[in-house]
Design an enzyme around this catalytic site. Sequence first.
Site, PDB file in Angstrom:
ATOM      1  CB  SER A  53       5.034  -1.864  11.888  1.00  0.00           C
ATOM      2  OG  SER A  53       4.627  -0.527  12.141  1.00  0.00           O
ATOM      3  CD  GLU A 102      -3.672  -2.431   7.189  1.00  0.00           C
ATOM      4  OE1 GLU A 102      -2.545  -2.604   6.736  1.00  0.00           O
ATOM      5  OE2 GLU A 102      -4.362  -1.441   6.914  1.00  0.00           O
ATOM      6  CG  ASN A 145      -1.703   1.212   1.443  1.00  0.00           C
ATOM      7  OD1 ASN A 145      -1.787   2.050   0.556  1.00  0.00           O
ATOM      8  ND2 ASN A 145      -2.311   1.346   2.621  1.00  0.00           N
ATOM      9  CD1 TRP A 146       3.432   0.896  -2.771  1.00  0.00           C
ATOM     10  CD2 TRP A 146       3.509   1.959  -4.745  1.00  0.00           C
ATOM     11  NE1 TRP A 146       4.098   0.086  -3.660  1.00  0.00           N
ATOM     12  CE2 TRP A 146       4.158   0.710  -4.877  1.00  0.00           C
ATOM     13  CE3 TRP A 146       3.424   2.794  -5.858  1.00  0.00           C
ATOM     14  CZ2 TRP A 146       4.722   0.273  -6.085  1.00  0.00           C
ATOM     15  CZ3 TRP A 146       3.992   2.371  -7.060  1.00  0.00           C
ATOM     16  CH2 TRP A 146       4.639   1.129  -7.164  1.00  0.00           C
ATOM     17  N   GLY A 199       2.718  -1.203   4.283  1.00  0.00           N
ATOM     18  CA  GLY A 199       2.756   0.213   3.942  1.00  0.00           C
ATOM     19  C   GLY A 199       4.178   0.678   3.699  1.00  0.00           C
ATOM     20  N   GLY A 200       4.766   1.306   4.714  1.00  0.00           N
ATOM     21  CA  GLY A 200       6.092   1.921   4.584  1.00  0.00           C
ATOM     22  C   GLY A 200       7.133   1.035   3.896  1.00  0.00           C
ATOM     23  CG  HIS A 249      -6.021   1.991   5.100  1.00  0.00           C
ATOM     24  ND1 HIS A 249      -5.593   2.922   6.014  1.00  0.00           N
ATOM     25  CD2 HIS A 249      -5.019   1.098   4.953  1.00  0.00           C
ATOM     26  CE1 HIS A 249      -4.358   2.603   6.403  1.00  0.00           C
ATOM     27  NE2 HIS A 249      -3.994   1.500   5.769  1.00  0.00           N
TER      28      HIS A 249
HETATM   29  P1  PGA Z   1       2.659   0.265   7.628  1.00  0.00           P
HETATM   30  O1  PGA Z   1       1.202   0.502   6.985  1.00  0.00           O
HETATM   31  O2  PGA Z   1       3.200  -1.006   7.070  1.00  0.00           O
HETATM   32  O3  PGA Z   1       3.465   1.472   7.209  1.00  0.00           O
HETATM   33  O4  PGA Z   1       2.472   0.191   9.115  1.00  0.00           O
HETATM   34  C1  PGA Z   1       0.321  -0.556   6.756  1.00  0.00           C
HETATM   35  C2  PGA Z   1      -0.976  -0.046   6.157  1.00  0.00           C
HETATM   36  O5  PGA Z   1      -1.489   0.982   6.610  1.00  0.00           O
HETATM   37  O6  PGA Z   1      -1.536  -0.649   5.205  1.00  0.00           O
END
Ligand code: PGA
Length: 251
Positions: free
Chosen positions: A212, A167, A9-10, A233-234, A95
């Site tokens: 994370s 999440e 997820n960018w 995400g990140g 989300h």
């Molecule tokens: P993250 O985000 O891996 O940066 O914690 C995950 C997401 O919100 O899909």
Amino acid sequence: MRRPLVAGNWKMHGTRASVAELIDGLRKQEWPVKVDVAVFPSCLHIAQVVEGLGDKAFAVGAQNCAVEPGQGALTGEVAASQLRDAACSMVLVGHSERRQALGDSDQDVTSKFAAAQSCGLTPVLCVGETLEQREAGQTLEVVGRQLDAVISALGIKVFAEALVAYEPVWAIGTGLTASPEQAQHVHAAIRAQLAAHDAQVAGGVRILYGGSVKAANAAELFGMPDIDGGLVGGASLNADEFGAICRAAGN
Ligand code: PGA
């Protein structure tokens, strides 16, 4: 046996130049054969990603869609039918960043889920509790309510063509990850809730963990029986890191 899926997820990241670099990095990765991989760029970069990765077995998805499936007068929104036309095959709905900052209600999320499916897109229903809710012992109640909003409006069968992403809000972008046991506990509860309606659908639905996820913790999380991959995400903005996470899902 459920086939794992790892999705990047960018979020609201990227320029044409940085997306080109990321595509380049992704093209150089060694991809595991037994894992599905999907990326969710911003709408602005979907065409660039489809063009850049189209020859690879990547699914491309959007991070949101409008509540109405068809085109219309809804300034600033993107319809599921337009996403389909742009070669997307998936879309995130609900989300937590949209639920919290942009006011997406359970009803909106349900409408988006239905809009996506009506256009042939696979929705990824995101659910999760805040830190306050976890500390108050409300995790399963909150997640159960978010899931039930869709089940009671659309029926259980819609989950035959959908994914769920658990999440925990407190783990998103914070560096705090749910322990594999904490995540498994919630994933098992999600599957049990689905199974109470239809055991076969529940057994087939892929439930991703997000919050994370990185190469260093992916294998442990993906090793749990009800965790069928990740929503990243990140770490998905770094091609090497994302590649390593995807390979961890294949082991
Ligand atoms: P993250 O985000 O891996 O940066 O914690 C995950 C997401 O919100 O899909």
